[in-house]
Design a protein around this motif. Structure first.
Motif, PDB file in Angstrom:
ATOM      1  N   CYS A 103       0.837  -1.199   0.000  1.00 18.36           N
ATOM      2  CA  CYS A 103       0.000   0.000   0.000  1.00 18.36           C
ATOM      3  C   CYS A 103       0.879   1.259   0.000  1.00 18.36           C
ATOM      4  CB  CYS A 103      -0.912   0.000   1.229  1.00 18.36           C
ATOM      5  SG  CYS A 103      -1.963   1.473   1.337  1.00 18.36           S
ATOM      6  N   LEU A 104       0.501   2.231  -0.812  1.00 19.13           N
ATOM      7  CA  LEU A 104       1.215   3.506  -0.848  1.00 19.13           C
ATOM      8  C   LEU A 104       0.970   4.331   0.411  1.00 19.13           C
ATOM      9  CD1 LEU A 104       0.700   4.648  -4.536  1.00 19.13           C
ATOM     10  CD2 LEU A 104       2.872   4.317  -3.402  1.00 19.13           C
ATOM     11  N   HIS A 105      -0.173   4.145   1.052  1.00 20.13           N
ATOM     12  CA  HIS A 105      -0.529   4.963   2.211  1.00 20.13           C
ATOM     13  C   HIS A 105      -0.005   4.393   3.523  1.00 20.13           C
ATOM     14  CE1 HIS A 105      -4.017   7.254   0.131  1.00 20.13           C
ATOM     15  NE2 HIS A 105      -3.093   6.907  -0.741  1.00 20.13           N
ATOM     16  N   CYS A 106      -0.311   3.126   3.793  1.00 24.60           N
ATOM     17  CA  CYS A 106       0.027   2.563   5.113  1.00 24.60           C
ATOM     18  C   CYS A 106       1.142   1.520   5.075  1.00 24.60           C
ATOM     19  CB  CYS A 106      -1.221   1.972   5.775  1.00 24.60           C
ATOM     20  SG  CYS A 106      -1.865   0.486   4.968  1.00 24.60           S
ATOM     21  N   GLY A 107       1.556   1.063   3.884  1.00 18.17           N
ATOM     22  CA  GLY A 107       2.633   0.089   3.773  1.00 18.17           C
ATOM     23  C   GLY A 107       2.219  -1.353   3.996  1.00 18.17           C
ATOM     24  N   HIS A 108       0.930  -1.611   4.161  1.00 19.69           N
ATOM     25  CA  HIS A 108       0.418  -2.968   4.383  1.00 19.69           C
ATOM     26  C   HIS A 108       0.627  -3.817   3.125  1.00 19.69           C
ATOM     27  CE1 HIS A 108      -2.180  -6.179   5.809  1.00 19.69           C
ATOM     28  NE2 HIS A 108      -2.898  -6.068   4.708  1.00 19.69           N
ATOM     29  N   ILE A 109       1.124  -5.044   3.294  1.00 18.64           N
ATOM     30  CA  ILE A 109       1.293  -5.970   2.174  1.00 18.64           C
ATOM     31  C   ILE A 109       0.038  -6.831   2.089  1.00 18.64           C
ATOM     32  CG2 ILE A 109       2.655  -7.877   1.256  1.00 18.64           C
ATOM     33  CD1 ILE A 109       5.038  -6.691   2.807  1.00 18.64           C
ATOM     34  N   SER A 110      -0.709  -6.641   0.996  1.00 21.66           N
ATOM     35  CA  SER A 110      -1.990  -7.341   0.892  1.00 21.66           C
ATOM     36  C   SER A 110      -1.950  -8.550  -0.025  1.00 21.66           C
ATOM     37  CB  SER A 110      -3.082  -6.376   0.426  1.00 21.66           C
ATOM     38  OG  SER A 110      -2.719  -5.771  -0.789  1.00 21.66           O
ATOM     39  N   GLY A 111      -0.863  -8.753  -0.742  1.00 25.01           N
ATOM     40  CA  GLY A 111      -0.796  -9.909  -1.621  1.00 25.01           C
ATOM     41  C   GLY A 111       0.513  -9.952  -2.380  1.00 25.01           C
ATOM     42  N   ARG A 112       0.553 -10.861  -3.360  1.00 23.03           N
ATOM     43  CA  ARG A 112       1.724 -11.023  -4.218  1.00 23.03           C
ATOM     44  C   ARG A 112       1.278 -11.085  -5.663  1.00 23.03           C
ATOM     45  NH1 ARG A 112       3.531 -14.852  -0.083  1.00 23.03           N
ATOM     46  NH2 ARG A 112       5.192 -13.812   1.053  1.00 23.03           N
ATOM     47  N   TRP A 113       2.196 -10.746  -6.536  1.00 18.71           N
ATOM     48  CA  TRP A 113       1.969 -10.920  -7.968  1.00 18.71           C
ATOM     49  C   TRP A 113       3.010 -11.892  -8.481  1.00 18.71           C
ATOM     50  CZ3 TRP A 113       4.720 -10.261 -12.495  1.00 18.71           C
ATOM     51  CH2 TRP A 113       3.971 -10.371 -13.667  1.00 18.71           C
TER      52      TRP A 113
END
Length: 91
Positions: free
Chosen positions: A9-19
């Motif tokens: 995430c650009l805002h909070c830095g949370h990693i939500s997945g992978r590509w």
């Protein structure tokens, strides 16, 4: 060669997945892999925590040992096929 990267995430830095996808291929939703299994890959376009925009971070090449072994077996099979004597065929 496969490439894998994290969706951050650009805002909070949370990693939500992978590509995951082939090197040089365009980023598509088919390559998205959610961190919690079973989540909708299309939902990964936004952050799961704050709904902010995500970007691909730390894209690195991945060498799959399964894939390398399979390629080696195929090369061995082709070499054995080419080495066998040919009978009854005129050139």
């Amino acid at each position: 060669m496969l490439v894998i990267g994290e969706l951050k995430c650009l805002h909070c830095g949370h990693i939500s997945g992978r590509w995951v996808g082939p090197k040089g291929s365009p980023l598509t939703t088919s390559g998205l892999r959610p961190l919690p299994p079973g989540a909708d890959p299309a939902a990964l376009v936004r952050c799961g925590r704050c709904a902010g925009p995500v970007y691909l971070d730390d894209a690195t090449p991945v060498a799959s040992t399964y894939r390398l072994r399979r390629i080696q077996r195929m090369r061995e099979q082709l070499a054995a096929f080419d080495a066998r004597p040919r009978r009854g065929h005129a050139a």
